[in-house]
Write a protein that holds these residues in place. Sequence first.
Motif, short mmCIF file in Angstrom:
data_model
loop_
_atom_site.label_atom_id
_atom_site.label_comp_id
_atom_site.label_asym_id
_atom_site.label_seq_id
_atom_site.Cartn_x
_atom_site.Cartn_y
_atom_site.Cartn_z
N THR A 15 9.14 12.91 5.63
CA THR A 15 8.71 11.52 5.74
C THR A 15 7.19 11.47 5.67
O THR A 15 6.51 12.13 6.45
N LEU A 16 6.68 10.71 4.70
CA LEU A 16 5.24 10.58 4.51
C LEU A 16 4.83 9.15 4.82
O LEU A 16 5.50 8.21 4.39
N GLU A 17 3.75 8.98 5.56
CA GLU A 17 3.24 7.65 5.88
C GLU A 17 1.78 7.56 5.49
O GLU A 17 0.99 8.46 5.80
N CYS A 18 1.43 6.48 4.78
CA CYS A 18 0.05 6.29 4.36
C CYS A 18 -0.20 4.81 4.09
O CYS A 18 0.57 4.16 3.38
N ASP A 19 -1.26 4.28 4.66
CA ASP A 19 -1.66 2.89 4.43
C ASP A 19 -0.53 1.89 4.67
O ASP A 19 -0.36 0.93 3.92
N GLY A 20 0.27 2.13 5.69
CA GLY A 20 1.34 1.20 6.03
C GLY A 20 2.61 1.38 5.22
O GLY A 20 3.57 0.63 5.41
N TYR A 21 2.65 2.33 4.33
CA TYR A 21 3.84 2.60 3.53
C TYR A 21 4.50 3.88 4.01
O TYR A 21 3.82 4.83 4.41
N THR A 22 5.81 3.90 3.94
CA THR A 22 6.57 5.09 4.32
C THR A 22 7.40 5.54 3.12
O THR A 22 8.08 4.73 2.50
N THR A 23 7.32 6.81 2.82
CA THR A 23 8.10 7.40 1.74
C THR A 23 8.95 8.52 2.33
O THR A 23 8.44 9.37 3.05
N VAL A 24 10.24 8.50 2.02
CA VAL A 24 11.15 9.54 2.49
C VAL A 24 11.57 10.37 1.29
O VAL A 24 12.04 9.83 0.29
#
Length: 57
Positions: A15-24
Amino acid sequence: MCRVADPEPGFATLTLECDGYTTVVNAVPAAICPECGEEYLDEAVVRRVLAAALAGE
């Protein structure tokens, strides 16, 4: 690294989080401890996953 058992090949969910976005990202190759479940990612794998995430793939 876990000192209880030798990690075994498997797959992890990242799980990656950056600038308010989450990518799984599912099915990321990893070494996983069969005792504690700790996941270890190879540096080359992490680089590929991050590059793909930053490219919006």
